[in-house]
Write an enzyme that holds these catalytic residues in place. Structure first.
Site, PDB file in Angstrom:
ATOM      1  N   LYS A  56       0.645  -1.225  -0.101  1.00 38.63           N
ATOM      2  CA  LYS A  56       0.085   0.071   0.102  1.00 38.63           C
ATOM      3  C   LYS A  56       0.988   1.213  -0.007  1.00 38.63           C
ATOM      4  O   LYS A  56       0.382   2.317   0.509  1.00 38.63           O
ATOM      5  CB  LYS A  56      -0.962  -0.078   1.204  1.00 38.63           C
ATOM      6  CG  LYS A  56      -1.825  -1.035   1.187  1.00 38.63           C
ATOM      7  CD  LYS A  56      -2.206  -1.726  -0.145  1.00 38.63           C
ATOM      8  CE  LYS A  56      -3.341  -1.335  -0.670  1.00 38.63           C
ATOM      9  NZ  LYS A  56      -3.617  -2.023  -1.886  1.00 38.63           N
ATOM     10  N   HIS A 112       7.070  -7.382  -2.427  1.00 37.50           N
ATOM     11  CA  HIS A 112       6.791  -6.716  -1.167  1.00 37.50           C
ATOM     12  C   HIS A 112       7.719  -7.387  -0.310  1.00 37.50           C
ATOM     13  O   HIS A 112       7.240  -7.049   0.992  1.00 37.50           O
ATOM     14  CB  HIS A 112       5.358  -6.973  -0.720  1.00 37.50           C
ATOM     15  CG  HIS A 112       4.289  -6.178  -1.525  1.00 37.50           C
ATOM     16  ND1 HIS A 112       4.592  -4.814  -1.861  1.00 37.50           N
ATOM     17  CD2 HIS A 112       3.032  -6.391  -2.003  1.00 37.50           C
ATOM     18  CE1 HIS A 112       3.264  -4.186  -2.339  1.00 37.50           C
ATOM     19  NE2 HIS A 112       2.322  -5.144  -2.471  1.00 37.50           N
ATOM     20  N   SER A 142      -4.692   2.659   4.176  1.00 32.13           N
ATOM     21  CA  SER A 142      -4.899   2.078   3.310  1.00 32.13           C
ATOM     22  C   SER A 142      -4.659   0.537   3.220  1.00 32.13           C
ATOM     23  O   SER A 142      -5.723  -0.333   2.632  1.00 32.13           O
ATOM     24  CB  SER A 142      -3.817   2.411   2.032  1.00 32.13           C
ATOM     25  OG  SER A 142      -3.869   1.846   1.008  1.00 32.13           O
TER      26      SER A 142
HETATM   27  S1  PPS Z   1      -0.621  -2.981  -3.348  1.00 29.78           S
HETATM   28  O1  PPS Z   1      -1.664  -3.748  -3.274  1.00 29.78           O
HETATM   29  O2  PPS Z   1       0.349  -3.130  -1.866  1.00 29.78           O
HETATM   30  O3  PPS Z   1       0.294  -3.147  -4.346  1.00 29.78           O
HETATM   31  O4  PPS Z   1      -0.922  -1.476  -3.311  1.00 29.78           O
HETATM   32  P1  PPS Z   1       0.032  -0.173  -3.680  1.00 29.78           P
HETATM   33  O5  PPS Z   1      -0.150  -0.144  -5.080  1.00 29.78           O
HETATM   34  O6  PPS Z   1       1.500  -0.338  -3.154  1.00 29.78           O
HETATM   35  O7  PPS Z   1      -0.647   1.141  -2.972  1.00 29.78           O
HETATM   36  C1  PPS Z   1      -2.176   1.390  -3.320  1.00 29.78           C
HETATM   37  C2  PPS Z   1      -2.377   3.013  -2.712  1.00 29.78           C
HETATM   38  O8  PPS Z   1      -1.623   3.709  -3.480  1.00 29.78           O
HETATM   39  C3  PPS Z   1      -2.799   4.537  -4.302  1.00 29.78           C
HETATM   40  N1  PPS Z   1      -2.376   4.948  -5.861  1.00 29.78           N
HETATM   41  C4  PPS Z   1      -2.256   6.256  -6.191  1.00 29.78           C
HETATM   42  N2  PPS Z   1      -1.948   7.264  -5.375  1.00 29.78           N
HETATM   43  C5  PPS Z   1      -1.726   8.404  -6.037  1.00 29.78           C
HETATM   44  N3  PPS Z   1      -1.675   8.477  -7.746  1.00 29.78           N
HETATM   45  C6  PPS Z   1      -1.797   7.098  -8.178  1.00 29.78           C
HETATM   46  N4  PPS Z   1      -1.591   7.365  -9.774  1.00 29.78           N
HETATM   47  C7  PPS Z   1      -2.059   6.041  -7.417  1.00 29.78           C
HETATM   48  N5  PPS Z   1      -1.966   4.782  -8.042  1.00 29.78           N
HETATM   49  C8  PPS Z   1      -2.574   3.965  -6.625  1.00 29.78           C
HETATM   50  C9  PPS Z   1      -4.155   3.861  -4.115  1.00 29.78           C
HETATM   51  O9  PPS Z   1      -4.933   4.789  -4.239  1.00 29.78           O
HETATM   52  C10 PPS Z   1      -3.759   3.292  -2.882  1.00 29.78           C
HETATM   53  O10 PPS Z   1      -3.803   4.195  -1.656  1.00 29.78           O
HETATM   54  P2  PPS Z   1      -4.873   4.489  -0.820  1.00 29.78           P
HETATM   55  O11 PPS Z   1      -4.562   5.539   0.204  1.00 29.78           O
HETATM   56  O12 PPS Z   1      -5.845   3.380  -0.191  1.00 29.78           O
HETATM   57  O13 PPS Z   1      -6.008   5.324  -1.967  1.00 29.78           O
END
Ligand code: PPS
Length: 299
Positions: A56, A112, A142
């Site tokens: 996340k 991860h 998250s």
């Molecule tokens: S995972 O499942 O662990 O691979 O998730 P991960 O991709 O690491 O994290 C998901 C969070 O990243 C946010 N996210 C973004 N934020 C800003 N801009 C962009 N383009 C973007 N893409 C993914 C996503 O919304 C999750 O955060 P939260 O706080 O839950 O919204």
């Protein structure tokens, strides 16, 4: 992309149990533990590139940026397959390993894993790794919503419960503190670019440039603008190749919460109580004091 591959991953993920095990003291899904020997003996190739992170932390965002950099801004190519197929998540499923082993180079791979569990092949091959780190309060929130939505993870119970699990590192992939500190120390010994989610939100163009330089790609400003646009939260939220809408609700139940949920810095303020925040700060100060790392929880 062969739809059968997607079907196979979906089937495999659908059959995952949320039972937990441990690898060298790090809590991990039992299904990952069972495959651990195969995962750990994965063979890197010259030219591989890896995106690593604690869950996340903005992994999917970074992997889309990296894929587009490697594809020199070709958006059509970036839409060739769902993100979990074009960027195999090494430890997550047998099918991902199969895809990784058969896909052409240059490969972009996702992990991860805490640094001490990284398959040694990546160090031997001096693989370039981009590590994304996010402040722990937003990570916690998250991850909490993700646990409610991802049917392969254990039920988190109420936030009060998950708060303590997260703080004590008793969640899948272990302690956030150990993870970010371990990778921070490793960056001085290996080819690791350490990037902060908060910096990406603050100035995505600047951070994309850093990644381009790290990957030795000299792309024009026009291409950079295309990457910037295609990887904005708004674009990614509606892109079925990255918003995980191709997964059935039996795997990701996005009626609970979207994968692209908020994409902000500071959402923890809407979720953590005053007393939880005090407790969190106490633990953070204790654990991070001598780390040399500084996370921003608001911009
Ligand atoms: S995972 O499942 O662990 O691979 O998730 P991960 O991709 O690491 O994290 C998901 C969070 O990243 C946010 N996210 C973004 N934020 C800003 N801009 C962009 N383009 C973007 N893409 C993914 C996503 O919304 C999750 O955060 P939260 O706080 O839950 O919204």
């Amino acid at each position: 992309m062969d739809p059968k591959v997607i079907e196979k991953i979906v089937q495999e993920m659908g059959a995952f149990s949320s039972d937990m095990g441990e690898i060298e003291g790090v809590p991990m899904l039992q299904d990952i533990c069972k495959e651990w020997d195969t995962i750990h003996s994965f063979q890197a190739r010259d030219g591989d590139v890896v995106v690593a992170s604690y869950p996340k932390s903005g992994t999917t965002w970074m992997q889309e940026i990296m894929d587009l950099i490697l594809q020199e801004g070709d958006v059509e190519k970036s839409l060739r397959a769902p993100c979990f197929v074009k960027v195999p998540f090494l430890e997550m499923a047998k099918t991902s390993l199969e895809i990784a082993n058969t896909m052409p180079s240059p490969r972009l791979l996702k992990i991860h894993l805490p640094v001490q569990l990284v398959p040694p092949t990546f160090w031997e091959k001096n693989t370039k790794i981009v590590y994304v780190a996010r402040n722990p309060k937003d990570c916690l929130v998250s991850y909490y919503y993700f646990h409610k939505m991802d049917q392969t993870l254990p039920d988190p119970g109420p936030l009060e419960n998950f708060f303590h699990l997260f703080l004590s590192g008793k969640v899948s992939w272990g302690s956030w503190f150990d993870h970010v500190i371990g990778w921070w120390k490793a960056k001085d010994r290996h080819q690791i670019l350490y990037v902060f989610y908060e910096d990406m939100i603050e100035d995505p163009q600047r951070e994309i440039r850093k990644v381009m330089t790290f990957l030795e790609k000299d792309l024009s400003d026009e291409v950079l603008q295309k990457i910037l646009q295609h990887t904005s939260f708004k674009s990614m939220k509606k892109n079925p190749m990255v918003n995980f809408s191709v997964l059935p609700t039996s795997v990701f139940d996005q009626s609970v919460t979207s994968f692209m949920r908020k994409g902000q810095v500071g959402d923890w303020k809407n979720n953590l109580s005053v007393s939880q925040n005090i407790l969190f700060d106490e633990e953070y100060n204790k654990r991070m004091a001598s780390s040399g790392l500084n996370f921003r929880t608001e911009l």
